[in-house]
Scaffold this motif. Sequence first.
Motif, short mmCIF file in Angstrom:
data_model
loop_
_atom_site.label_atom_id
_atom_site.label_comp_id
_atom_site.label_asym_id
_atom_site.label_seq_id
_atom_site.Cartn_x
_atom_site.Cartn_y
_atom_site.Cartn_z
N GLU A 1 -28.76 -57.34 30.78
CA GLU A 1 -29.75 -56.53 31.52
C GLU A 1 -30.08 -57.18 32.87
OE1 GLU A 1 -33.08 -56.13 28.98
OE2 GLU A 1 -32.19 -54.51 27.77
N GLU A 2 -30.17 -58.51 32.91
CA GLU A 2 -30.46 -59.18 34.17
C GLU A 2 -29.31 -59.02 35.15
OE1 GLU A 2 -32.25 -61.39 37.14
OE2 GLU A 2 -33.07 -60.44 35.35
N SER B 1 -27.67 -53.63 40.45
CA SER B 1 -28.36 -52.46 40.98
C SER B 1 -29.01 -52.77 42.32
CB SER B 1 -29.41 -51.96 39.98
OG SER B 1 -28.82 -51.58 38.77
N SER C 1 -27.18 -56.57 35.17
CA SER C 1 -27.18 -55.17 35.58
C SER C 1 -28.25 -54.91 36.64
CB SER C 1 -27.41 -54.27 34.36
OG SER C 1 -27.49 -52.92 34.74
N ARG C 2 -29.41 -55.55 36.48
CA ARG C 2 -30.48 -55.37 37.46
C ARG C 2 -30.08 -55.94 38.82
NH1 ARG C 2 -35.02 -57.75 39.59
NH2 ARG C 2 -34.42 -59.76 38.75
N THR D 1 -28.18 -59.64 25.23
CA THR D 1 -28.75 -58.41 25.80
C THR D 1 -29.59 -58.72 27.03
OG1 THR D 1 -28.82 -57.41 23.60
CG2 THR D 1 -30.17 -56.39 25.31
N GLN D 2 -30.39 -59.76 26.95
CA GLN D 2 -31.20 -60.13 28.11
C GLN D 2 -30.33 -60.50 29.31
OE1 GLN D 2 -33.91 -63.22 26.67
NE2 GLN D 2 -35.61 -61.81 27.08
N SER E 1 -22.66 -64.98 30.59
CA SER E 1 -23.50 -64.67 29.43
C SER E 1 -23.00 -65.40 28.19
CB SER E 1 -23.50 -63.16 29.19
OG SER E 1 -23.99 -62.48 30.32
#
Length: 561
Positions: free
Chosen positions: A61-62, A68, A64-65, A57-58, A34
């Motif tokens: 979040e990517e 998951s 983290s997705r 932030t983007q 990042s």
Amino acid sequence: VEFRLVSSFHDHLRRSNHICTPEVTMSSFHRQSSYGECISLVQNETVVDRDVLFCLTQRMEEESRQSSIYFLLLSAAIVFFMQPGFAMLSAGSVRLKNVHNTMMKHILDVCGAALGFYSFGYAFAFGACSSNKTFLGYSNFFLNGVNDHANWLFQFSFASASATIVAGAVAERCQMAAYLCYSMALTGFIYPVVAHAIWSEQGFLSAFADQPLWDVGMLDFAGSGVVHLTGGCIALIATRILGPRQGRFHYGLGAPLESPSFKGHSIALQVLGTFLLWFGWYGFTIGPAINNFSGSLPGSVSALCAVNTTVSAAAAGVTAMFVNLYLVERKTGEATFDLVYLTNGILTGLVSITAGCAYIQPWAAVVTGIVGGLLYVVTSNFLVFFRIDDAVNAVPVHGVGGMWGLLSTGLLADRSLVETVFGGAKHVGWFYDMNDPTLLGLHCLGILFIVGWTFATTCPFFLLLHYFGWLRADSLEELVGLDISYHGLGLTKQVSEEVEKNDYCQYHEQKSAKSRKKNRNARQVTEGSFLSSGEGHQVPVASLRRDSASSINFHPAEERV
């Protein structure tokens, strides 16, 4: 405050860029991180601080997705690993002459579940709907338009677990074709309706709906009701219509047995299956934290689920063993420790905690396990009293355990834990607010819905199979073992001890008659005569196994009642 935080973060990036050498800044590590993605924005003086923060932030979040998705796939694999556990448990609980048939049914169960859930099941359960509340989904058939394949795999592992529950209950007497049809029907239609009602955002009982029923919805975190109560109810219906195994409760001429019991051939396989299921249950209870979570970090919820799963299983197993120890001692005067009660008690505790593993405190999980173990002992004896033959006790473990799991959540759901998962809690367990039984009442309504739906759909299905003679195996095939009649396996020394001479003679004569009727020009079997020799009788098996010319000793049957 936001401006100062962004400015401070911006200055930190500038200082870091100034300190780092160009080789380090443009390294492969920075290009993939990042920091490397967004450091170029810092060098551009026209870019504002909000753009830098938005870029980071983007990227976060990517990442983290993606994490998951990996976690969900791992959880699905762990849940799927419960299938060997079910297979080992069933194989150890049946007699040796039916092990091959039982193992094949478990594999066919997974295959039928995969095809049924792929074609219609997932669409009925989680297909996109236009209205707010629907009875079932009506899109995404054959995964058309589905991009979240990780979620499909995870939900399939749950559906196949529900279908496998029935395999052990109907062991040693169910036909292969009937079981495959049942497996596809369950995962293709029966189970998806329950999953849609409780887990889909359009379900009328769902806690994830925009306007949940009674402002709370059913709190079935990992499937005590959706998976286990559904499978347990179907197991009860199937065993009742199918009837008990021959010799389970009565002698050959109809006189009742004083102590009806069929011991499994391998307690070691039963213990191995229990440990495999216990291991798979961690994926069962921890995995839904990814899909069902809307609060802060799901790691704390997952950890709580793991702790509650462990202590509930332990408490239930110990309770079931010692309660049975007390009952046996009072009945016979001798105290015996029964390993089967210990293993099945553990499984009942696992089923009981599945619904509320994320909503109740650890002390409440211990209470849930203790009550679950007690309920298992009581309902297992009730099945014997009413002459219902459940080969692996699936009804007490999954049916009663799943029902108690929903009730315990309605009683013991903690407000702080429910708020952690959903961000708010208008109704909690009755134990914490005696003036508000809303959640408990809603769970009772959910139990009635699951029981009513399964009975309304599976009773006609199994009755129809029974009417056409497709449900139960032939009586003589059942006596000599389904391994011989369905899979062409020869008799071994161990299996021969389970088969009486007269039963095998009748079976062999019947098979020969059917063969001559189908092909009149076939050469008549002349190798099927029985020779007397000393105390026993010699039965050649060359007509059954072409690759063997050996004989098997069949000793005269004991005096029959």
